[in-house]
Design a protein around this motif. Structure first.
Motif, PDB file in Angstrom:
ATOM      1  N   VAL A  85      -7.917  -5.752   1.769  1.00 51.24           N
ATOM      2  CA  VAL A  85      -6.891  -6.637   2.335  1.00 51.24           C
ATOM      3  C   VAL A  85      -7.432  -7.353   3.577  1.00 51.24           C
ATOM      4  CG1 VAL A  85      -4.607  -6.706   3.424  1.00 51.24           C
ATOM      5  CG2 VAL A  85      -5.009  -5.210   1.446  1.00 51.24           C
ATOM      6  N   GLN A  86      -8.014  -6.569   4.472  1.00 49.09           N
ATOM      7  CA  GLN A  86      -8.409  -7.107   5.785  1.00 49.09           C
ATOM      8  C   GLN A  86      -9.687  -7.923   5.724  1.00 49.09           C
ATOM      9  OE1 GLN A  86      -8.391  -3.330   8.057  1.00 49.09           O
ATOM     10  NE2 GLN A  86      -7.385  -4.512   9.652  1.00 49.09           N
TER      11      GLN A  86
ATOM     12  N   ASN B  43      -6.532   4.677   0.603  1.00 53.81           N
ATOM     13  CA  ASN B  43      -5.776   3.684   1.364  1.00 53.81           C
ATOM     14  C   ASN B  43      -6.716   2.877   2.259  1.00 53.81           C
ATOM     15  OD1 ASN B  43      -2.948   2.828   2.493  1.00 53.81           O
ATOM     16  ND2 ASN B  43      -4.184   3.252   4.300  1.00 53.81           N
ATOM     17  N   GLU B  44      -7.676   3.553   2.898  1.00 57.03           N
ATOM     18  CA  GLU B  44      -8.616   2.847   3.769  1.00 57.03           C
ATOM     19  C   GLU B  44      -9.468   1.866   2.963  1.00 57.03           C
ATOM     20  OE1 GLU B  44      -8.714   3.025   7.011  1.00 57.03           O
ATOM     21  OE2 GLU B  44      -7.396   4.737   7.321  1.00 57.03           O
TER      22      GLU B  44
ATOM     23  N   TYR C 180       2.699  10.051   7.900  1.00 50.58           N
ATOM     24  CA  TYR C 180       1.405   9.522   7.450  1.00 50.58           C
ATOM     25  C   TYR C 180       0.877   8.604   8.538  1.00 50.58           C
ATOM     26  CZ  TYR C 180      -2.034   6.755   4.864  1.00 50.58           C
ATOM     27  OH  TYR C 180      -3.188   6.126   4.471  1.00 50.58           O
ATOM     28  N   MET C 181      -0.440   8.668   8.763  1.00 45.66           N
ATOM     29  CA  MET C 181      -1.054   7.729   9.697  1.00 45.66           C
ATOM     30  C   MET C 181      -2.455   7.418   9.212  1.00 45.66           C
ATOM     31  SD  MET C 181      -1.571   7.907  13.831  1.00 45.66           S
ATOM     32  CE  MET C 181       0.168   7.750  14.155  1.00 45.66           C
ATOM     33  N   ASP C 182      -2.802   6.138   9.188  1.00 44.52           N
ATOM     34  CA  ASP C 182      -4.145   5.761   8.776  1.00 44.52           C
ATOM     35  C   ASP C 182      -4.910   5.191   9.966  1.00 44.52           C
ATOM     36  OD1 ASP C 182      -3.346   3.111   9.084  1.00 44.52           O
ATOM     37  OD2 ASP C 182      -2.921   2.846   6.958  1.00 44.52           O
ATOM     38  N   SER C 183      -6.072   4.628   9.710  1.00 44.75           N
ATOM     39  CA  SER C 183      -6.924   4.173  10.810  1.00 44.75           C
ATOM     40  C   SER C 183      -6.274   3.044  11.598  1.00 44.75           C
ATOM     41  CB  SER C 183      -8.291   3.731  10.282  1.00 44.75           C
ATOM     42  OG  SER C 183      -8.178   2.575   9.479  1.00 44.75           O
TER      43      SER C 183
ATOM     44  N   VAL D 180      -5.915  10.541  -0.464  1.00 48.59           N
ATOM     45  CA  VAL D 180      -5.054   9.354  -0.413  1.00 48.59           C
ATOM     46  C   VAL D 180      -5.385   8.509   0.821  1.00 48.59           C
ATOM     47  CG1 VAL D 180      -2.658   8.574  -0.126  1.00 48.59           C
ATOM     48  CG2 VAL D 180      -3.206  10.362  -1.790  1.00 48.59           C
ATOM     49  N   LEU D 181      -5.683   9.170   1.933  1.00 52.22           N
ATOM     50  CA  LEU D 181      -6.082   8.428   3.140  1.00 52.22           C
ATOM     51  C   LEU D 181      -7.332   7.591   2.868  1.00 52.22           C
ATOM     52  CD1 LEU D 181      -5.828   7.940   6.260  1.00 52.22           C
ATOM     53  CD2 LEU D 181      -7.372   9.893   6.537  1.00 52.22           C
TER      54      LEU D 181
ATOM     55  N   LEU E  43       0.808  -1.226   0.000  1.00 52.41           N
ATOM     56  CA  LEU E  43       0.000   0.000   0.000  1.00 52.41           C
ATOM     57  C   LEU E  43       0.841   1.276   0.000  1.00 52.41           C
ATOM     58  CD1 LEU E  43      -2.940  -1.043   2.370  1.00 52.41           C
ATOM     59  CD2 LEU E  43      -2.777  -1.172  -0.124  1.00 52.41           C
TER      60      LEU E  43
ATOM     61  N   VAL F  61      -5.831  13.549  10.924  1.00 49.85           N
ATOM     62  CA  VAL F  61      -6.466  12.234  11.072  1.00 49.85           C
ATOM     63  C   VAL F  61      -7.078  12.090  12.463  1.00 49.85           C
ATOM     64  CG1 VAL F  61      -6.040   9.748  11.092  1.00 49.85           C
ATOM     65  CG2 VAL F  61      -5.010  11.171   9.324  1.00 49.85           C
TER      66      VAL F  61
ATOM     67  N   ASP G 278       1.309   2.798   8.941  1.00 47.22           N
ATOM     68  CA  ASP G 278       0.207   2.203   8.189  1.00 47.22           C
ATOM     69  C   ASP G 278       0.017   0.752   8.613  1.00 47.22           C
ATOM     70  OD1 ASP G 278       2.319   0.880   7.018  1.00 47.22           O
ATOM     71  OD2 ASP G 278       1.888   1.541   4.973  1.00 47.22           O
ATOM     72  N   MET G 279      -0.813   0.072   7.848  1.00 45.36           N
ATOM     73  CA  MET G 279      -1.181  -1.306   8.181  1.00 45.36           C
ATOM     74  C   MET G 279       0.037  -2.225   8.271  1.00 45.36           C
ATOM     75  SD  MET G 279      -3.848  -3.424   5.853  1.00 45.36           S
ATOM     76  CE  MET G 279      -4.726  -4.840   6.474  1.00 45.36           C
TER      77      MET G 279
ATOM     78  N   HIS H  33     -15.743   5.249   8.287  1.00 44.59           N
ATOM     79  CA  HIS H  33     -16.031   6.652   8.648  1.00 44.59           C
ATOM     80  C   HIS H  33     -15.134   7.595   7.856  1.00 44.59           C
ATOM     81  CE1 HIS H  33     -16.397  10.365  10.897  1.00 44.59           C
ATOM     82  NE2 HIS H  33     -15.106  10.310  11.178  1.00 44.59           N
ATOM     83  N   PHE H  34     -13.856   7.283   7.769  1.00 46.31           N
ATOM     84  CA  PHE H  34     -12.929   8.128   7.014  1.00 46.31           C
ATOM     85  C   PHE H  34     -13.382   8.239   5.551  1.00 46.31           C
ATOM     86  CE2 PHE H  34      -8.813   7.489   9.742  1.00 46.31           C
ATOM     87  CZ  PHE H  34      -9.461   8.070  10.811  1.00 46.31           C
TER      88      PHE H  34
ATOM     89  N   MET I  21      -7.275  -1.015   2.265  1.00 46.37           N
ATOM     90  CA  MET I  21      -7.089  -1.776   3.508  1.00 46.37           C
ATOM     91  C   MET I  21      -8.283  -2.691   3.766  1.00 46.37           C
ATOM     92  SD  MET I  21      -5.516   1.005   6.179  1.00 46.37           S
ATOM     93  CE  MET I  21      -6.190   0.124   7.586  1.00 46.37           C
TER      94      MET I  21
ATOM     95  N   LEU J 136     -12.641   2.557  12.086  1.00 45.44           N
ATOM     96  CA  LEU J 136     -12.710   3.956  11.641  1.00 45.44           C
ATOM     97  C   LEU J 136     -12.624   4.113  10.129  1.00 45.44           C
ATOM     98  CD1 LEU J 136     -10.405   5.665  14.279  1.00 45.44           C
ATOM     99  CD2 LEU J 136     -12.845   6.058  13.991  1.00 45.44           C
ATOM    100  N   GLY J 137     -12.183   3.087   9.432  1.00 45.47           N
ATOM    101  CA  GLY J 137     -11.913   3.233   8.011  1.00 45.47           C
ATOM    102  C   GLY J 137     -13.135   3.668   7.213  1.00 45.47           C
TER     103      GLY J 137
ATOM    104  N   LEU K  73     -10.222  14.025  12.335  1.00 41.44           N
ATOM    105  CA  LEU K  73     -11.200  13.303  11.520  1.00 41.44           C
ATOM    106  C   LEU K  73     -11.853  12.182  12.320  1.00 41.44           C
ATOM    107  CD1 LEU K  73     -12.455  12.744   8.728  1.00 41.44           C
ATOM    108  CD2 LEU K  73     -10.387  11.460   8.153  1.00 41.44           C
ATOM    109  N   ALA K  74     -11.085  11.535  13.169  1.00 43.35           N
ATOM    110  CA  ALA K  74     -11.607  10.463  14.022  1.00 43.35           C
ATOM    111  C   ALA K  74     -12.250  11.008  15.293  1.00 43.35           C
ATOM    112  CB  ALA K  74     -10.478   9.500  14.396  1.00 43.35           C
TER     113      ALA K  74
END
Lengths: 148, 110
Positions: free
Chosen positions: A55-56, A48-49, B51-54, A44-45, A19, B86, B21-22, A112-113, A52, A109-110, B89-90
């Motif tokens: 994948v998950q 990516n979610e 960068y940071m994701d969920s 991009v976030l 990713l 982020v 990330d993941m 929601h994002f 993800m 949270l993905g 956002l959360a």
């Protein structure tokens, strides 16, 4: 009205380590359109979610899975349209829901994002041969108040 | 992604860097939980995170909840730019203790 113009197509292993490269290429593609960081970072976030989740959840961690992402420019609607495609077993879109944000716990949270960042989130029937299709659209003039 | 763990007074400082990330999260979870379970106050320095994701947010929430259960302080330091975005956002920017720098939190006993 003309059809949306295909700007990019990516095909990659549905694995966590794939990713980062996709994100870098998406950043380059969005910057080439003239987008700036306050737009690029959340878009991009969200993409990516979405990947993800493939994948998950769609592949449930199976490292043999493949996902595809397409990016189009809809000039008439002045938006970018993305499709995330996989070959996994079909997932019932009714089961894909964000969790309540006041329930503070790890994970969930993905969705929601994705729904907060994108202007449109749909699960159209996938093209023949694919398992799932997620369609996302974001206006090019969209601003994100939490950025910057 | 990389991380370093150091001590500062009574506190354990976990400095994360790069993309959380993941793929990076298993290592991030491990280092955060080890720091929290040491029983020391923990501050996570996010200044070098790009960068940071969920999944990264989930690791931070797990660290916070583990610290709360054992009654030890847990804070995030220098969350800026996309990382702060982020968290907002959360809607977690009001849940975590956010420190502009490591000197700002008396609870750490610095």
């Amino acid at each position: 009205m003309s059809a949306p113009i295909l700007l990019g197509r990516w095909r990659l292993p549905a694995r966590p380590d794939a990713l980062a490269g996709l994100r870098a290429e998406l950043r380059t593609a969005l910057a080439a359109l003239g987008a700036t960081e306050p737009f690029i970072a959340p878009v991009v976030l969200a993409l990516n979610e979405a990947c993800m989740n493939v994948v998950q959840h769609a592949y449930a961690g199976n490292p043999e899975g493949v996902l595809e992402l397409e990016m189009r420019h809809d000039e008439g609607m002045e938006c970018l349209v993305f499709q995330v495609l996989d070959y996994a077993a079909p997932v019932d879109p009714a089961t894909i829901r964000p969790r309540k944000l006041d329930d503070v716990r790890p994970g969930g949270l993905g969705v929601h994002f994705i729904r907060t960042i994108m202007d449109a989130v749909e699960y159209p029937p996938p093209p023949p041969g694919y398992g799932n299709c997620l369609s996302l659209a974001v206006r090019l003039d969209r601003t994100f108040p939490w950025e910057g | 992604m990389s991380f370093t763990t150091s001590t500062r007074g009574k506190a354990r400082i976990v400095a994360l860097a790069g993309e959380i990330d993941m793929a990076a999260v298993p290592k991030v979870r491990q280092c955060l939980l080890e720091a929290v379970k040491s029983g020391a106050p923990v501050a996570v320095d996010l200044a070098a995170v790009t960068y940071m994701d969920s999944s990264g947010i989930a690791a931070l929430v797990e660290g916070l909840q583990t610290a709360r259960k054992q009654g030890t302080p847990f804070a995030l330091a220098k969350a800026e730019g996309p990382v702060l975005g982020v968290l907002k956002l959360a809607r977690l920017d009001k849940v975590f203790t956010l420190l502009p720098d490591l000197e700002q939190w008396d609870g750490l006993g610095l």
